[in-house]
Design a protein around this motif. Structure first.
Motif, mmCIF file in Angstrom:
data_model
loop_
_atom_site.group_PDB
_atom_site.id
_atom_site.type_symbol
_atom_site.label_atom_id
_atom_site.label_comp_id
_atom_site.label_asym_id
_atom_site.label_seq_id
_atom_site.Cartn_x
_atom_site.Cartn_y
_atom_site.Cartn_z
ATOM 1 N N ARG A 59 0.809 -1.222 0.000
ATOM 2 C CA ARG A 59 0.000 0.000 0.000
ATOM 3 C C ARG A 59 0.843 1.275 0.000
ATOM 4 O O ARG A 59 0.575 2.222 0.733
ATOM 5 C CB ARG A 59 -0.944 0.033 1.213
ATOM 6 N N HIS A 78 7.099 6.446 -2.383
ATOM 7 C CA HIS A 78 6.419 7.135 -1.279
ATOM 8 C C HIS A 78 5.891 6.118 -0.282
ATOM 9 O O HIS A 78 4.893 5.445 -0.543
ATOM 10 C CB HIS A 78 5.273 7.994 -1.819
ATOM 11 N N ASP A 79 6.574 5.982 0.835
ATOM 12 C CA ASP A 79 6.138 5.058 1.878
ATOM 13 C C ASP A 79 5.319 5.839 2.906
ATOM 14 O O ASP A 79 5.060 7.029 2.728
ATOM 15 C CB ASP A 79 7.357 4.361 2.493
ATOM 16 N N SER A 80 4.968 5.175 4.011
ATOM 17 C CA SER A 80 4.019 5.746 4.980
ATOM 18 C C SER A 80 4.277 7.222 5.310
ATOM 19 O O SER A 80 3.434 8.069 5.057
ATOM 20 C CB SER A 80 4.046 4.919 6.250
ATOM 21 N N GLN A 114 2.135 4.832 -1.324
ATOM 22 C CA GLN A 114 1.322 5.907 -1.918
ATOM 23 C C GLN A 114 1.731 6.205 -3.356
ATOM 24 O O GLN A 114 1.209 7.125 -3.974
ATOM 25 C CB GLN A 114 1.448 7.176 -1.064
ATOM 26 N N GLY A 115 2.640 5.431 -3.845
ATOM 27 C CA GLY A 115 3.081 5.604 -5.228
ATOM 28 C C GLY A 115 4.559 5.304 -5.313
ATOM 29 O O GLY A 115 5.285 5.504 -4.335
ATOM 30 N N HIS A 143 7.947 12.985 5.277
ATOM 31 C CA HIS A 143 6.858 13.800 4.736
ATOM 32 C C HIS A 143 6.608 14.972 5.649
ATOM 33 O O HIS A 143 6.797 14.879 6.865
ATOM 34 C CB HIS A 143 5.584 12.965 4.596
ATOM 35 N N THR A 197 9.772 9.546 1.981
ATOM 36 C CA THR A 197 9.983 9.279 0.559
ATOM 37 C C THR A 197 11.434 8.897 0.333
ATOM 38 O O THR A 197 12.340 9.558 0.863
ATOM 39 C CB THR A 197 9.630 10.530 -0.264
ATOM 40 N N THR A 242 -3.782 9.630 -7.361
ATOM 41 C CA THR A 242 -3.487 8.360 -6.672
ATOM 42 C C THR A 242 -2.013 7.997 -6.669
ATOM 43 O O THR A 242 -1.608 7.089 -5.945
ATOM 44 C CB THR A 242 -4.223 7.189 -7.354
ATOM 45 N N GLY A 243 -1.218 8.654 -7.488
ATOM 46 C CA GLY A 243 0.201 8.292 -7.565
ATOM 47 C C GLY A 243 0.475 7.137 -8.519
ATOM 48 O O GLY A 243 1.612 6.690 -8.621
#
Ligand code: 6A9
Length: 786
Positions: free
Chosen positions: A84, A104-106, A86-87, A135, A109, A751-752
């Motif tokens: 999951r 892009h993790d939780s 984010q892109g 982030h 980046t 959505t990425g």
């Protein structure tokens, strides 16, 4: 005896390769012959990794995890939708010398960049730079572990060099193809010119029984006994690789596959930057190390060259497209290039003459893939679409990929549709999907790509990029002939000059409509009762395209071309097409076969004797109920299949059928949506119907970009050709083009990801993601290059 003998020799045909000399020389991808393409990101199935274009390459890669997180162990390695993210994906990649990826993790980046540098005799050096940033929304700076590894694959060895306690400073190694080499792990820094940051170090040195086991080995070696003691005084336990005790080997494990696996773990708080250097022993006159400022300078140069080539090739800025759209387009192209893989292994195949599946001969495949996460492997008809885009960027890639595919053709002229080569690829596919059957085709879209190469050659015969095309075609030609013949003989229909896909679902009462995976449009409705009486309009049109391309290649090579020409003319004859495929009732082109519309899925009746507990009886399945008997007739399912004579330019520009096609296309109750053409008319009884309880509608409504690309391309063609429908085509062209590109772009921005398909009611991306196979054709739609 004779019958038995015949059977066994026939059984071998399926696994006997074509007799003509392969298109590729044995060593064509070696460091010696093709040094610039030797190393690459040819492992599309991992988030970040590189290998060489060789059968048993030493592989390098990166895993990572966030420390002190709520989710216990969030180890990332192979691209998984379940992670999951984010892109993620390449923002820039030239397919040759460098790439820039963002993940892009939780709450952070990772930017993963690589640059190659040529020198020596083994494909030169490369440097990776990983930049981690939290982030802006993250409350604390996360602590992240990066795990860099190298793994041998049955050849060569690796040696770990430990400096200061647990810190692995470097790996040295040797393999036949790479000679001596050294991989150096630099310490993390906050920025390019700052000094080293506080970090904790761990390493793992073990043997792996196969590349598909690397993630498990690391996962099993994790231990939380380590202490991260930040200079601020903070001490916390963190998770790291520890000694790995090889588990009791399963009996099937092959000791010959045991190979060195070495991994360096660095645990550090964001923001940071880390470099890893691969240096080839034979590169002796290296001017400096490709690191720090030199690396930055090299990266900047490549980025500028990429931007310039991108604009020169696609001209998007000149067209007035905005910054953000241009950035999206670069990412789409870069992902297709960065998603190219080099696979090696054997397909598992079956013909009617084998009782059990057989192993195909070992072979290599250099190919783009539809999706790095869900299906990171080669698919025959996807590849033709991929190469439409890649041939604009680098025709050499198209020649090499096509050569690899055609070198897999067997003596019958068959190429397995889905290429699941090697243990890593095999480990991702459930057993029932592995076996490929030699009656089964898949659209010969590589002819679309070949058409492009021929056009480029004719437009610019002396250009350096197209000069190799003629000798390439010459070597390809005997295989191309057999490939074409295979379609033209094994996929024929019941009437002269008609065609029929083989390999439809057999167990027909389990499906609302038995699938036709071979056509590529899996569950698109065809005749309800598969039979030899069927004829398929899409295949008819593919054959028109294939024979036309064969004729032009033959002409170019000075080979006899009359036969191909004649086939092409016959299949392009609009009167014949009408006779075979025009349905007066639907006023549309259509398949023909043994068919009834009166089908539905119903709960199977399970008889439970009175007084018996229900749960002791099988769960009721959905089965098909047929209310009216099938009869030979047109199938009348309006959608992508009905458009094929238009999509592949088979209709003459003055064909009155174009009027009907344009009307159906533009009708919002049928095919038109604000996001592109839907696959099946909203008015069709099977629109958005499930095929079984487990099979959601796939090609029964959603918007697919490969067919939309063909539609835009065809509108462009008819809009630029004199004829009564020219203006209508030109208007539709503008509308459809902007609908598709705006939606694919908007979904990416939101959505990425670029997606496998798009919802026909909302435009939302759905299905597998990232899907930067044919959905990336949006670039050509933006550039108006067809
Ligand atoms: C089965 C899944 C964990 C379906 O893009 C590739 C193909 C297309 O060629 C075809 O036209 N896709 C389209 O209808 C995806 C097929 C994926 C099959 C995977 C096993 C296991 O993965």
């Amino acid at each position: 005896f004779y019958a038995l003998y015949m059977r066994s020799s026939l059984a071998k045909r399926v696994v006997t390769l074509h007799h003509s000399p392969p298109v590729l020389d044995v060593n064509s991808t070696s460091a010696e012959v093709s040094p610039e393409r030797f190393w690459g990101s040819y492992r599309p199935q991992v988030y970040f990794g590189m290998k060489t274009r060789s059968p048993r390459s030493v592989v390098t890669g990166m895993m990572w995890m966030r420390q002190f997180s709520e989710v216990d162990v969030n180890l990332r390695h192979t691209c998984e939708q379940g992670d999951r993210l984010q892109g993620y994906g390449w923002l820039m990649h030239d397919g040759l010398s460098f790439g820039v990826q963002e993940i892009h993790d939780s709450d952070f980046t990772l930017t993963t960049e690589f640059v190659k540098r040529m020198g020596g005799e083994h494909g030169g050096d490369w440097t990776w730079r990983i930049t981690a940033k939290q982030h802006s929304s993250a409350p604390h700076a996360p602590v992240i572990s990066l795990m860099f590894y190298a793994a041998a694959d049955t050849q060569g060895y690796l040696e770990a060099h430990v400096e200061e306690r647990n810190r692995l400073g470097s790996i040295t190694g040797f393999s036949e193809e790479l000679g001596n080499f050294k991989i150096t792990f630099r310490k993390p820094v906050a920025g390019e010119s700052s000094s080293a940051k506080y970090a904790s170090y761990n390493y793992l040195q073990t043997m792996s029984p196969g590349l598909e086991r690397l993630t498990d080995i690391v996962r099993n070696s994790l231990n939380r006994r380590f202490v991260y003691s930040h200079p601020s005084g903070e001490k916390r336990q963190y998770i790291a690789v520890d000694t790995y005790k090889p588990q009791h080997q399963p009996k099937s494990a092959d000791p010959r596959k045991e190979s060195d696996f070495v991994l360096h773990q660095v645990t550090v708080q964001t923001p940071f930057q880390i470099e890893v250097l691969f240096e080839s022993g034979s590169f002796r006159d290296r001017p400096n190390q490709l690191s720090a400022a030199a690396m930055t300078e090299e990266l900047e140069k490549r980025k500028a060259a990429f931007d310039a080539k991108f604009e020169k090739t696609f001209g998007l800025q000149a067209k007035g497209l905005g910054q953000a759209q241009v950035k999206f387009s670069k990412a789409a192209l870069s992902n297709m290039l960065g998603g190219m893989g080099y696979f090696y292994g054997q397909s598992v195949v079956q013909s009617v003459y084998n009782e059990y599946p057989l192993l195909y001969p070992e072979g290599a495949l250099f190919t783009a893939v539809p999706s790095r996460s869900f299906f990171p492997r080669g698919f025959l008809w996807d590849e033709g679409f991929h190469q439409l885009l890649l041939s604009k960027w680098d025709p050499q890639v198209t020649r090499e990929a096509t050569a690899h595919w055609l070198d897999l053709v067997n003596m019958e002229g068959w190429i397995p549709r889905e290429q699941i080569l090697g243990d890593e690829a095999r480990s991702k596919v459930p057993a029932e999907f592995v076996v490929q059957h030699n009656e089964n085709a898949n659209p010969p879209t590589l002819f679309l790509a070949l058409q492009k190469l021929v056009e480029q050659l004719q437009a610019n015969p002396d250009a350096e990029s197209s000069r190799p095309t003629l000798p390439f075609l010459r070597r390809l030609y005997p295989r191309l002939q057999t490939w074409f013949e295979w379609y033209n003989t094994t996929q024929t229909g019941p009437l002269p000059n008609s065609y029929r896909w083989r390999g439809r679902d057999k167990d027909t009462n389990l499906f609302l409509n038995p699938k036709t995976l071979t056509s590529g449009l899996d569950d698109y409705p065809r005749a309800s009762h598969p039979s030899a009486e069927e004829r398929h309009v899409d295949l008819h049109c593919w054959m028109a395209l294939a024979s036309g391309t064969m004729a032009s290649v033959a002409r170019l090579l000075g080979e006899p071309h009359q036969e191909y020409e004649r086939t092409h003319q016959t299949l392009s004859d609009n009167t014949l097409l009408d006779e075979l495929h025009w349905s007066d009732q639907l006023r549309s082109f259509s398949d023909y076969g043994n068919h009834t519309q009166a089908v539905s899925l119903q709960q199977e009746k399970v008889y439970v004797p009175p007084g018996q507990p229900r749960h002791q009886f099988p769960v009721a399945r959905l089965v098909r109920s047929v209310r009216r008997a099938p009869k030979p007739q047109f199938v009348n399912a309006l959608g992508y299949i009905s458009l094929f004579p238009f999509l592949l330019h088979v209709l003459t520009p003055d064909s009155p059928k174009l009027e009907h096609i344009f009307r159906d296309m533009r009708d919002a109750d049928k095919l038109w949506t604000p996001y592109g053409l839907r696959s099946l008319s909203r008015a069709d009884p099977l629109y958005m119907k499930r095929n079984t309880e487990h099979d959601a509608p796939y090609w029964r409504g959603p918007i697919w970009i490969n067919i939309n690309y063909l539609a835009v391309r065809a509108l462009h063609h008819y809009g630029n050709t004199e004829g009564p429908y020219q203006e209508k085509a030109a208007t539709l062209y503008q509308e459809l083009r902007s609908n598709i590109m705006n939606n694919v772009y908007r979904q990416y921005a939101e959505t990425g990801y670029i997606w496998e398909q798009y919802n026909d009611s909302t435009g939302s991306g759905q299905g597998s993601h990232p899907f930067t196979g044919w959905s990336a054709l949006t670039v050509l739609i933006m550039a108006e290059q067809y």
